[in-house]
Design an enzyme around this catalytic site. Structure first.
Site, PDB file in Angstrom:
ATOM      1  N   ARG A  36      -3.849  -1.492  -6.155  1.00 24.92           N
ATOM      2  CA  ARG A  36      -3.052  -2.717  -6.060  1.00 24.92           C
ATOM      3  C   ARG A  36      -3.523  -3.647  -7.172  1.00 24.92           C
ATOM      4  O   ARG A  36      -4.618  -3.468  -7.720  1.00 24.92           O
ATOM      5  CB  ARG A  36      -3.239  -3.383  -4.697  1.00 24.92           C
ATOM      6  CG  ARG A  36      -4.670  -3.782  -4.388  1.00 24.92           C
ATOM      7  CD  ARG A  36      -4.837  -4.237  -2.953  1.00 24.92           C
ATOM      8  NE  ARG A  36      -6.244  -4.427  -2.623  1.00 24.92           N
ATOM      9  CZ  ARG A  36      -6.716  -4.528  -1.390  1.00 24.92           C
ATOM     10  NH1 ARG A  36      -5.900  -4.438  -0.366  1.00 24.92           N
ATOM     11  NH2 ARG A  36      -7.998  -4.708  -1.157  1.00 24.92           N
ATOM     12  N   CYS A  80       4.819 -39.690 -11.020  1.00 23.38           N
ATOM     13  CA  CYS A  80       3.395 -39.926 -11.265  1.00 23.38           C
ATOM     14  C   CYS A  80       2.575 -39.925  -9.987  1.00 23.38           C
ATOM     15  O   CYS A  80       1.419 -40.318  -9.999  1.00 23.38           O
ATOM     16  CB  CYS A  80       3.190 -41.242 -12.013  1.00 23.38           C
ATOM     17  SG  CYS A  80       3.922 -42.651 -11.176  1.00 23.38           S
ATOM     18  N   SER A 115       9.592 -44.507 -13.299  1.00 27.08           N
ATOM     19  CA  SER A 115       8.520 -43.609 -12.894  1.00 27.08           C
ATOM     20  C   SER A 115       8.567 -43.535 -11.376  1.00 27.08           C
ATOM     21  O   SER A 115       8.439 -44.549 -10.695  1.00 27.08           O
ATOM     22  CB  SER A 115       7.164 -44.151 -13.354  1.00 27.08           C
ATOM     23  OG  SER A 115       6.120 -43.322 -12.914  1.00 27.08           O
ATOM     24  N   TYR A 152       9.105 -36.018 -17.720  1.00 24.13           N
ATOM     25  CA  TYR A 152       7.667 -35.741 -17.657  1.00 24.13           C
ATOM     26  C   TYR A 152       7.184 -35.706 -16.216  1.00 24.13           C
ATOM     27  O   TYR A 152       7.854 -36.172 -15.287  1.00 24.13           O
ATOM     28  CB  TYR A 152       6.876 -36.795 -18.434  1.00 24.13           C
ATOM     29  CG  TYR A 152       6.883 -38.168 -17.811  1.00 24.13           C
ATOM     30  CD1 TYR A 152       5.947 -38.531 -16.843  1.00 24.13           C
ATOM     31  CD2 TYR A 152       7.839 -39.114 -18.176  1.00 24.13           C
ATOM     32  CE1 TYR A 152       5.958 -39.780 -16.260  1.00 24.13           C
ATOM     33  CE2 TYR A 152       7.868 -40.370 -17.595  1.00 24.13           C
ATOM     34  CZ  TYR A 152       6.921 -40.709 -16.643  1.00 24.13           C
ATOM     35  OH  TYR A 152       6.944 -41.948 -16.054  1.00 24.13           O
ATOM     36  N   GLY A 212      -8.113  -7.079   4.279  1.00 27.59           N
ATOM     37  CA  GLY A 212      -8.975  -7.194   5.440  1.00 27.59           C
ATOM     38  C   GLY A 212      -8.409  -7.975   6.609  1.00 27.59           C
ATOM     39  O   GLY A 212      -9.054  -8.093   7.644  1.00 27.59           O
ATOM     40  N   LYS A 238       0.827  -1.206   0.000  1.00 25.24           N
ATOM     41  CA  LYS A 238       0.000   0.000   0.000  1.00 25.24           C
ATOM     42  C   LYS A 238       0.858   1.251   0.000  1.00 25.24           C
ATOM     43  O   LYS A 238       0.627   2.194  -0.765  1.00 25.24           O
ATOM     44  CB  LYS A 238      -0.934  -0.012   1.211  1.00 25.24           C
ATOM     45  CG  LYS A 238      -1.970   1.110   1.222  1.00 25.24           C
ATOM     46  CD  LYS A 238      -2.926   0.978   2.403  1.00 25.24           C
ATOM     47  CE  LYS A 238      -3.727  -0.290   2.309  1.00 25.24           C
ATOM     48  NZ  LYS A 238      -4.693  -0.427   3.434  1.00 25.24           N
ATOM     49  N   MET A 278      -5.676  -7.327   8.478  1.00 28.97           N
ATOM     50  CA  MET A 278      -5.124  -6.529   9.567  1.00 28.97           C
ATOM     51  C   MET A 278      -6.002  -5.304   9.796  1.00 28.97           C
ATOM     52  O   MET A 278      -7.012  -5.118   9.138  1.00 28.97           O
ATOM     53  CB  MET A 278      -3.671  -6.164   9.261  1.00 28.97           C
ATOM     54  CG  MET A 278      -2.744  -7.367   9.371  1.00 28.97           C
ATOM     55  SD  MET A 278      -1.090  -6.995   8.802  1.00 28.97           S
ATOM     56  CE  MET A 278      -1.375  -6.711   7.062  1.00 28.97           C
ATOM     57  N   ARG A 280      -3.509   2.894   8.709  1.00 24.48           N
ATOM     58  CA  ARG A 280      -3.816   1.642   8.009  1.00 24.48           C
ATOM     59  C   ARG A 280      -2.587   0.749   7.937  1.00 24.48           C
ATOM     60  O   ARG A 280      -1.467   1.220   7.845  1.00 24.48           O
ATOM     61  CB  ARG A 280      -4.294   1.913   6.577  1.00 24.48           C
ATOM     62  CG  ARG A 280      -5.587   2.698   6.459  1.00 24.48           C
ATOM     63  CD  ARG A 280      -5.837   3.041   4.991  1.00 24.48           C
ATOM     64  NE  ARG A 280      -7.033   3.827   4.782  1.00 24.48           N
ATOM     65  CZ  ARG A 280      -8.207   3.336   4.397  1.00 24.48           C
ATOM     66  NH1 ARG A 280      -8.330   2.040   4.189  1.00 24.48           N
ATOM     67  NH2 ARG A 280      -9.235   4.129   4.231  1.00 24.48           N
ATOM     68  N   HIS A 322     -15.955  -8.043   2.158  1.00 24.34           N
ATOM     69  CA  HIS A 322     -14.909  -8.955   2.614  1.00 24.34           C
ATOM     70  C   HIS A 322     -15.135 -10.371   2.090  1.00 24.34           C
ATOM     71  O   HIS A 322     -14.223 -11.017   1.561  1.00 24.34           O
ATOM     72  CB  HIS A 322     -14.856  -8.975   4.146  1.00 24.34           C
ATOM     73  CG  HIS A 322     -13.920 -10.003   4.696  1.00 24.34           C
ATOM     74  ND1 HIS A 322     -14.331 -11.264   5.053  1.00 24.34           N
ATOM     75  CD2 HIS A 322     -12.590  -9.963   4.900  1.00 24.34           C
ATOM     76  CE1 HIS A 322     -13.289 -11.962   5.469  1.00 24.34           C
ATOM     77  NE2 HIS A 322     -12.228 -11.194   5.392  1.00 24.34           N
TER      78      HIS A 322
END
Length: 890
Positions: free
Chosen positions: A336, A836, A768, A856, A101, A22, A103, A92, A452
């Site tokens: 933001r 996998c 694998s 992979y 929201g 902020k 804090m 703030r 919120h």
């Protein structure tokens, strides 16, 4: 001396780690010459110092804050604490990573019994001044003094009822004064001290409270959910107040430069006339759509639209902007990068590429893991007509069904018991974040699409409906009424938060489809990544779905999953319970035909792509009935004295179950060990594979099978099984297909196989890595027991950074994988390797696979799009880490 306070004129965007998101953005917007109320930022370093000094402001910091405050006074032509022209400020939080929201915030700081009169005189609006004062006392009481909001709310409700008021706008100055007296009495009673009249004491306590809020419970829960480091800390932003509650030519709102639910290039937001900023995000009143501002104050709207476009192009991303209108003058309070749904994230990324704002590589990097987790939202099946019982605002798309719960704790507890729940509330607050995480979806009676509940649910990909005013919630009775219907806690409802509709009962949900924008993004990702993305598929339907999602083959077909259907399980049980080999072969032949049918369908679905089939892996007892249930049935039959034949069969079954029981079945007779002791079982499966392959080949299908032998720990096990595969191939394949190519490999899930990979590799075409079992055996954890008993505690106590069954343990399990790859390829340079287990769908694990040179990853069908994006991100990340010379040499 270390600088701990920065004016907005001194900071810049690149100082985010020091000034918080902020503060850095306010500094950047100030530099751009935008209408930003003046202010300054107390750094995150000061926050960390606050905690290291035992919860006290570092020495000299308050003096630095007061000095910075003088510059704000000069800019505003007002004086902090002055009784004629008082300066009011907001205090703030501003974390480095956005935590909306989580804090605390305090508005209108600087008001006391004297300055409020000055504010009334200065604005010629006594009602406004005392409205601000009562807001400030409540905020200060809650945030700084820890007084529960319900006590303030009850006093206000009593006052409004006594005076016949239905909204804040109707309250007179005298009524606010009376309420303020009651508020101050409440503060004294609950905190043991009078409400502070010294404005500098107010400021001191407020800064400490905002620092302290970094470690409140909701912030901790949020950080844990999003992997935000605890050591970041928060900055504190102190800024001159501008007032949206000065009348009908004033207001406050939240604006997104694009639709955060769909990604459409349109202004999306809400605002309230004659309100302060917290009124919108807190969901206290249902706001108006931003389009209404265009009708009411067209010049302000046009300016807002202009600034929104400027900020989006400057930041090169969709922005979430907070604004206030004071007497027709527009001010920006924050910008933001906006939280967005997965669909919106994809569309915005692709659109920004097409608009020439970002590159294709940036588009891929913009997609967060959380977005991909939410990527494919479910919807309510509308094949049969449905009648909605209520309508609200579609705050976060998707659909969900579950049992009604009325508070976050109940949501969390019921979910732990395996129940699906919908959190139903008047509105949510940051304290409810753990309940939102637990719930399938959220439904609130108040609040808008930037409240919120909406913002947090969208960020998590949770279906959410807000502002559903038809709901009447009775917390005492734990019930909710919708029209003439009443639901108790525990009753089922369904929500379609794409349309905002609520339905009675539990409804069938349809799986989602891939959008054109996602297809485009996946196409970009495929052009970047080097890792192949396979799928784990156990049925023809899985195979078809995975191919739709772009899977390049099947990395794992778990044949045991083909046995669990209702018409097959009895045959498997009969095969296991057979008294001799002849009877066992009879049942195996029946299973062979079923497996052959499945394999043939899957080969057709994968036409031209590889398909790796794992032979039977789990212990045989997993296919048998529950022993306790069998014994209970035995007791019933013995008591009845009848059913002699059934009792005889039952006793035989119980005896066989006892015989197959093992002390530690996951380390017992399973996998390759089963194939060696009962070769007829693997023989049947291999025969089914080759018969299906030949049948598919005759239809012109390009068949590329791989046969995986599970749980190999010794090279001789794989040697013997490879010989079995080759022997069956010779027996089954017709002469014209004798040259048909197939692969034989193993799943590396036993640490010994990894350590002696060169020995194992001489009989393998591929490795694998079964990372689930490899993790269990490396850690010595039983997964079910560990996750149920102690893994949560281990992570809370920072013994483990993450659940190793969700995020691959690179230090331990990863080292075994890297060792096995190196040793295996030293023996066979073209040995194919991949993973996998469930880690194949985890971003950090995919990055590890890329770095380790695997070929992979294989994951569930619905994780394939995510894995394609994550594999491209891994390529870009590793490429960015390489020195320039290394890149040019490639």
């Amino acid at each position: 001396m270390l600088k701990r306070v920065y004016s907005f004129n001194e900071g810049k965007l690149g100082m985010k780690a020091l000034l918080g998101g902020k503060g850095a953005n306010l500094a950047e917007m100030t530099t751009l010459g935008l209408p930003i109320p003046p202010g300054f930022t107390v750094t995150t370093e000061a926050c960390r110092a606050y905690f290291t000094s035992g919860g006290k402001l570092p020495e000299g910091l308050l003096g630095e804050i007061v000095i910075a405050l003088h510059d704000v006074e000069e800019a505003q032509s007002a004086i902090f604490g002055d009784t004629e022209r008082p300066l009011l400020v907001s205090v703030r939080s501003g974390s480095v990573t956005s935590m909306p929201g989580m804090m605390d915030t305090i508005l209108n700081l600087g008001l006391n019994d004297e300055t409020v009169r000055g504010l009334a005189k200065q604005t010629e609006n006594e009602t406004f001044a005392y409205d601000c004062y009562r807001r400030f006392i409540q905020m200060f009481g809650e945030v700084v003094l820890g007084i529960d909001s319900i006590h303030f709310d009850q006093l206000q409700e009593q006052s409004m009822q006594a005076n016949g008021r239905t909204s804040d706008q109707e309250v007179s100055a005298g009524e606010w004064k009376e309420l303020i007296t009651n508020y101050k009495n409440l503060v004294a009673e609950r905190s043991g001290q009078p409400f502070p009249q010294d404005v500098y004491q107010q400021l001191h306590l407020a800064v400490e409270a905002v620092f302290r809020s970094w470690n409140n419970m909701r912030a901790k829960v949020y950080r844990k959910a999003y992997g935000i480091p605890d050591e970041q800390g928060t900055a504190v932003n102190i800024q001159a107040m501008v007032f949206g509650n000065l009348g009908n030519d004033s207001g406050t709102g939240v604006l997104f430069t694009r639709n955060p639910s769909t990604g459409a290039n349109e202004l999306y937001g809400e605002y309230m006339v004659n309100a302060q900023g917290e009124d919108v995000v807190a969901g206290v009143r249902t706001p108006n759509p931003i389009a209404q501002l265009q009708e009411e104050q067209p010049l302000v709207y046009d300016r807002l639209e202009e600034l929104a476009s400027l900020l989006e192009r400057h930041y090169r991303d969709m922005q979430d902007i907070e604004f206030t209108i004071e007497k027709g003058n527009l001010y920006l309070l924050q910008t933001r990068s906006g939280k967005r749904t997965a669909q919106a994230a994809v569309k915005i990324a692709v659109d920004l590429v097409e608009e020439g704002i970002i590159s294709q590589e940036e588009a891929i990097q913009r997609i967060e893991p959380s977005h991909m987790d939410q990527l494919l939202h479910r919807s309510i099946d509308t094949s049969t007509p449905l009648v909605a019982i209520a309508q609200g605002l579609p705050a976060s798309p998707g659909a969900a069904s579950g049992r009604i719960v009325f508070d976050a704790d109940t949501a969390e507890n019921w979910t732990k018991d395996g129940q699906k729940v919908i959190l139903v509330s008047v509105e949510t607050s940051p304290d409810d974040v753990h309940g939102i995480i637990a719930a399938e979806g959220v439904l609130t009676s108040r609040g808008g699409m930037t409240s919120h509940a909406a913002v947090v649910a969208r960020g998590m990909g949770k279906p959410c409906i807000c502002g559903c005013e038809a709901l009447s919630i009775d917390l005492d009775r734990r019930s909710v009424s919708i029209g003439n219907l009443t639901f108790q806690e525990g009753d089922n409802i369904s929500i379609d938060s794409t349309s905002g509709q609520v339905y009675q009962g539990s409804l069938s949900l349809s799986e989602p489809a891939i959008t054109p924008e996602l297809l485009k993004l996946l196409e970009i990702a495929d052009g970047i990544r080097t890792l192949k993305v396979y799928t784990n598929a156990d049925t023809p339907l899985d195979a078809v779905k995975a191919r739709e999602f772009g899977a390049e083959g099947i990395g794992l077909c778990r044949t045991e999953h083909m046995f669990f259907s209702g018409n097959r399980l009895p045959i498997v049980q009969a095969m296991i319970l057979a008294d001799d080999q002849e009877e066992r072969m009879l049942h195996l032949n029946r299973l062979l035909k079923m497996q052959q049918f499945d394999f043939e369908a899957m080969f057709s679905a994968m036409d031209g792509l590889p398909m790796t089939i794992r032979l039977l892996d789990p212990p045989l007892h997993e296919f048998l009935p529950n022993l306790e249930q069998l014994q209970e049935r035995q007791r019933e039959l013995e008591l009845s004295g009848d059913h002699t034949e059934e009792l005889k069969r039952l006793k035989n079954t119980i005896s066989k179950v006892h015989e197959l029981r093992e002390i530690n079945p996951m380390l017992g007779l399973r996998g390759v060990r089963l194939g060696i002791l009962f070769p007829e079982i693997y023989d049947m499966q291999i025969e089914a594979i080759f018969k299906a392959a030949e049948a598919a080949l005759r239809k012109g299908v390009d068949v590329r099978p791989g046969i995986m032998i599970p749980l190999v720990g010794h090279s001789n096990e794989l040697k013997q099984m490879r010989e079995l595969v080759d022997k069956v191939a010779v027996q089954v394949l017709s002469e014209e297909f004798k040259g048909f190519r197939y692969r034989v490999g193993t799943m590396i899930e036993v640490p010994r196989a990894a350590l002696l990979a060169d020995s194992v590799a001489q009989y393998a075409d591929f490795f694998s890595f079964g990372t689930n079992d490899l993790t269990q055996m490396t850690f010595g954890y039983s997964r079910d027991d560990a996750e149920g008993k102690f893994l949560g505690s281990y992570m809370e106590k920072n013994i483990l950074e993450a659940n190793p069954f969700q995020v691959l343990d690179q230090d331990g399990v990863g080292k075994l994988i890297e060792w096995a790859v190196a040793k295996g390829r030293a023996k066979k340079p073209f040995l194919e390797t991949g993973i996998c287990g469930e880690h194949g769908g985890d971003r950090e694990s995919i990055l590890f696979c890329h770095r380790s040179g695997l070929d992979y990853v294989s994951c569930s069908p619905y994780r394939v799009p995510f894995a394609r994006i994550a594999a491209a991100q891994a390529t870009l990340l590793v490429r960015a880490e390489q020195p320039v010379g290394a890149l040019s040499a490639l």
